[in-house]
Design a protein around this motif. Structure first.
Motif, PDB file in Angstrom:
ATOM      1  N   VAL A 110       0.786  -1.273   0.075  1.00 18.68           N
ATOM      2  CA  VAL A 110      -0.074  -0.073   0.114  1.00 18.68           C
ATOM      3  C   VAL A 110       0.803   1.071  -0.257  1.00 18.68           C
ATOM      4  N   ALA A 111       0.535   2.231  -0.702  1.00 21.20           N
ATOM      5  CA  ALA A 111       1.520   3.283  -1.197  1.00 21.20           C
ATOM      6  C   ALA A 111       0.865   4.528  -0.974  1.00 21.20           C
ATOM      7  N   LEU A 112       0.985   5.645  -0.348  1.00 17.30           N
ATOM      8  CA  LEU A 112       0.812   6.919  -0.271  1.00 17.30           C
ATOM      9  C   LEU A 112       1.117   7.862  -1.373  1.00 17.30           C
ATOM     10  N   SER A 113       0.469   8.326  -2.219  1.00 17.75           N
ATOM     11  CA  SER A 113       0.962   9.121  -3.180  1.00 17.75           C
ATOM     12  C   SER A 113       0.147  10.716  -3.192  1.00 17.75           C
ATOM     13  N   ILE A 114       0.190  11.459  -4.210  1.00 15.23           N
ATOM     14  CA  ILE A 114      -0.315  12.953  -4.202  1.00 15.23           C
ATOM     15  C   ILE A 114      -1.403  13.187  -5.144  1.00 15.23           C
ATOM     16  N   VAL A 115      -2.430  13.776  -4.949  1.00 10.81           N
ATOM     17  CA  VAL A 115      -3.376  14.063  -5.761  1.00 10.81           C
ATOM     18  C   VAL A 115      -2.856  15.178  -6.872  1.00 10.81           C
ATOM     19  N   GLY A 116      -3.131  14.772  -8.003  1.00  9.53           N
ATOM     20  CA  GLY A 116      -2.704  15.178  -9.419  1.00  9.53           C
ATOM     21  C   GLY A 116      -1.351  15.111  -9.731  1.00  9.53           C
ATOM     22  N   VAL A 117      -0.623  14.111  -9.132  1.00  9.47           N
ATOM     23  CA  VAL A 117       0.864  14.024  -9.721  1.00  9.47           C
ATOM     24  C   VAL A 117       0.940  13.824 -11.045  1.00  9.47           C
ATOM     25  N   GLU A 118      -0.179  13.114 -11.742  1.00  9.20           N
ATOM     26  CA  GLU A 118       0.113  12.881 -13.334  1.00  9.20           C
ATOM     27  C   GLU A 118      -0.026  14.006 -13.835  1.00  9.20           C
ATOM     28  N   ARG A 119      -0.561  15.074 -13.354  1.00  8.74           N
ATOM     29  CA  ARG A 119      -1.228  16.452 -14.336  1.00  8.74           C
ATOM     30  C   ARG A 119      -0.051  17.331 -13.792  1.00  8.74           C
ATOM     31  N   ALA A 120       0.790  17.198 -12.852  1.00 11.70           N
ATOM     32  CA  ALA A 120       1.977  18.340 -12.469  1.00 11.70           C
ATOM     33  C   ALA A 120       3.105  17.335 -12.170  1.00 11.70           C
ATOM     34  N   PRO A 121       3.664  16.860 -13.082  1.00  9.78           N
ATOM     35  CA  PRO A 121       4.813  15.853 -12.817  1.00  9.78           C
ATOM     36  C   PRO A 121       6.381  16.871 -12.767  1.00  9.78           C
ATOM     37  N   ALA A 170       4.690  -3.791 -10.818  1.00  6.41           N
ATOM     38  CA  ALA A 170       5.046  -4.474  -9.706  1.00  6.41           C
ATOM     39  C   ALA A 170       4.565  -6.278 -10.130  1.00  6.41           C
ATOM     40  N   ARG A 171       4.927  -7.091  -9.351  1.00  3.91           N
ATOM     41  CA  ARG A 171       4.382  -8.541  -9.293  1.00  3.91           C
ATOM     42  C   ARG A 171       3.587  -8.698  -8.053  1.00  3.91           C
ATOM     43  N   VAL A 172       4.103  -7.839  -7.086  1.00  5.59           N
ATOM     44  CA  VAL A 172       3.254  -7.694  -5.746  1.00  5.59           C
ATOM     45  C   VAL A 172       2.021  -6.978  -5.870  1.00  5.59           C
ATOM     46  N   PRO A 173       0.870  -7.475  -5.584  1.00  6.78           N
ATOM     47  CA  PRO A 173      -0.327  -6.748  -5.499  1.00  6.78           C
ATOM     48  C   PRO A 173      -0.205  -5.713  -4.711  1.00  6.78           C
ATOM     49  N   TRP A 174      -0.815  -4.589  -5.209  1.00  7.95           N
ATOM     50  CA  TRP A 174      -0.677  -3.139  -4.645  1.00  7.95           C
ATOM     51  C   TRP A 174      -1.819  -2.168  -4.854  1.00  7.95           C
ATOM     52  N   THR A 175      -1.778  -1.431  -3.794  1.00 10.02           N
ATOM     53  CA  THR A 175      -2.946  -0.365  -3.695  1.00 10.02           C
ATOM     54  C   THR A 175      -2.218   1.205  -3.532  1.00 10.02           C
ATOM     55  N   VAL A 176      -2.871   1.890  -4.170  1.00 15.12           N
ATOM     56  CA  VAL A 176      -2.217   3.317  -4.160  1.00 15.12           C
ATOM     57  C   VAL A 176      -3.475   4.279  -3.733  1.00 15.12           C
ATOM     58  N   LEU A 177      -3.304   5.081  -2.813  1.00 14.15           N
ATOM     59  CA  LEU A 177      -4.072   6.084  -2.230  1.00 14.15           C
ATOM     60  C   LEU A 177      -3.222   7.641  -2.535  1.00 14.15           C
ATOM     61  N   ARG A 178      -4.144   8.390  -3.222  1.00 10.39           N
ATOM     62  CA  ARG A 178      -3.559   9.650  -3.494  1.00 10.39           C
ATOM     63  C   ARG A 178      -4.250  10.765  -2.712  1.00 10.39           C
ATOM     64  N   ALA A 179      -3.450  11.622  -1.620  1.00 12.93           N
ATOM     65  CA  ALA A 179      -4.162  12.559  -0.718  1.00 12.93           C
ATOM     66  C   ALA A 179      -3.766  13.879  -1.126  1.00 12.93           C
ATOM     67  N   THR A 180      -4.420  14.982  -0.682  1.00 12.45           N
ATOM     68  CA  THR A 180      -4.043  16.207  -0.735  1.00 12.45           C
ATOM     69  C   THR A 180      -3.082  16.679   0.245  1.00 12.45           C
ATOM     70  N   GLN A 181      -2.511  17.939   0.319  1.00  9.45           N
ATOM     71  CA  GLN A 181      -1.504  18.336   1.373  1.00  9.45           C
ATOM     72  C   GLN A 181      -2.244  18.086   2.771  1.00  9.45           C
ATOM     73  N   PHE A 182      -1.469  17.757   3.606  1.00  9.19           N
ATOM     74  CA  PHE A 182      -1.773  17.470   5.143  1.00  9.19           C
ATOM     75  C   PHE A 182      -1.525  18.965   5.700  1.00  9.19           C
ATOM     76  N   HIS A 183      -2.500  19.146   6.694  1.00 13.27           N
ATOM     77  CA  HIS A 183      -2.386  20.263   7.569  1.00 13.27           C
ATOM     78  C   HIS A 183      -1.149  20.768   7.773  1.00 13.27           C
ATOM     79  N   GLU A 184      -0.362  19.912   8.266  1.00  7.43           N
ATOM     80  CA  GLU A 184       1.083  19.914   8.851  1.00  7.43           C
ATOM     81  C   GLU A 184       1.888  20.886   7.613  1.00  7.43           C
ATOM     82  N   PHE A 185       1.736  20.773   6.412  1.00  6.71           N
ATOM     83  CA  PHE A 185       2.321  21.164   5.429  1.00  6.71           C
ATOM     84  C   PHE A 185       2.672  22.778   5.604  1.00  6.71           C
ATOM     85  N   VAL A 186       1.759  23.394   6.331  1.00  6.02           N
ATOM     86  CA  VAL A 186       2.133  24.757   6.422  1.00  6.02           C
ATOM     87  C   VAL A 186       3.191  25.066   7.104  1.00  6.02           C
TER      88      VAL A 186
END
Length: 246
Positions: free
Chosen positions: A92-103, A120-136
């Motif tokens: 399971v991997a965490l990615s970022i919303v819009g990553v393919e539109r702003a590479p 990959a041969r290992v079964p996978w899941t990707v969740l894209r999220a926006t910036q966290f509150h802590e980003f500020v």
């Protein structure tokens, strides 16, 4: 279930570990502090023995596209190789919303990460999220001119890091699902307003000024490219609520 958390000491990683343990999962942290170097792969294979799933929330502090690609390329390849050897059944991997539109910049490495998982041969899941509150906290003070704190002109739908951690643990307990629905916060805000609120709450001084960044990435920050679509899931905690708890 045994969950190995890559980057388990980071902003989201700490929450993933906490939530996993609250749910009774056996949890292993993959970080240099626990004797695992994700970039070189040192200590990784023995750390994954008996693991059912790996949750990758590793990160690197850079705006360089080359540095980001090198980091996420090395970490993802090392994890996948070690997972195959250890018989780990889900990545399971965490990615970022819009990553393919702003590479651009940091996003370049995240785009490579997703490309490697797709092959990959290992079964996978990707969740894209926006910036966290802590980003500020990362933005404030990153660029200054005298007393001025410069922040990019940017629209964001900030989400609570805890809620991202909760979603990742939930996904870890299910079968591999490929790319799942994006996760964003409950409201769209201007970054300059968020940073000003954070500066007041933490006693930081100096005017906060919004500056448009040049190039394609700057445009993506301004025009909503990195905002989630209408079908995305929305978190509960608002930025104002997060600020109030500081």
């Amino acid at each position: 279930m045994k969950i190995a958390v890559a980057g388990g000491t980071g902003t989201v990683g700490r929450h993933v570990v906490d939530v996993a343990r609250e749910h009774g999962h056996d949890t292993v942290v993959l970080s240099r502090a626990t004797g695992v170097d994700l970039v070189t792969g040192s200590g990784l294979r023995p750390a994954l023995e008996g693991a059912d799933v790996v949750v990758d929330v590793s990160s690197v502090g850079t705006r360089s596209a080359d540095t980001s690609r090198q980091f996420f390329g090395a970490v993802t390849r090392n994890l996948l190789r070690a997972e195959e050897t250890a018989g780990v059944g889900h990545h399971v991997a965490l990615s970022i919303v819009g990553v393919e539109r702003a590479p651009f910049g940091y996003y370049t490495g995240k785009a490579l990460q997703e490309e490697l998982l797709a092959q990959a041969r290992v079964p996978w899941t990707v969740l894209r999220a926006t910036q966290f509150h802590e980003f500020v906290g990362q933005v404030l003070g990153q660029a200054t001119i005298g007393p001025l704190n410069l922040v990019p002109v940017m629209r964001s739908r900030p989400v609570a890091a805890r809620e991202v951690g909760e979603r990742l643990v939930e996904l870890a307990g299910k079968g591999a699902a490929g790319r799942v629905r994006d996760l964003g916060g409950p409201e769209v805000l201007r970054m300059v307003d968020m940073v000003r609120d954070y500066a007041r709450a933490t006693g930081r001084r100096g005017p906060v000024v919004a500056v448009p960044l040049p190039g394609g990435f700057g445009k993506a920050l301004r025009d909503g490219t990195i905002l989630p679509g209408p079908d995305a899931d929305r978190g509960r905690q608002t930025f104002t609520q997060w600020i109030a708890r500081l």
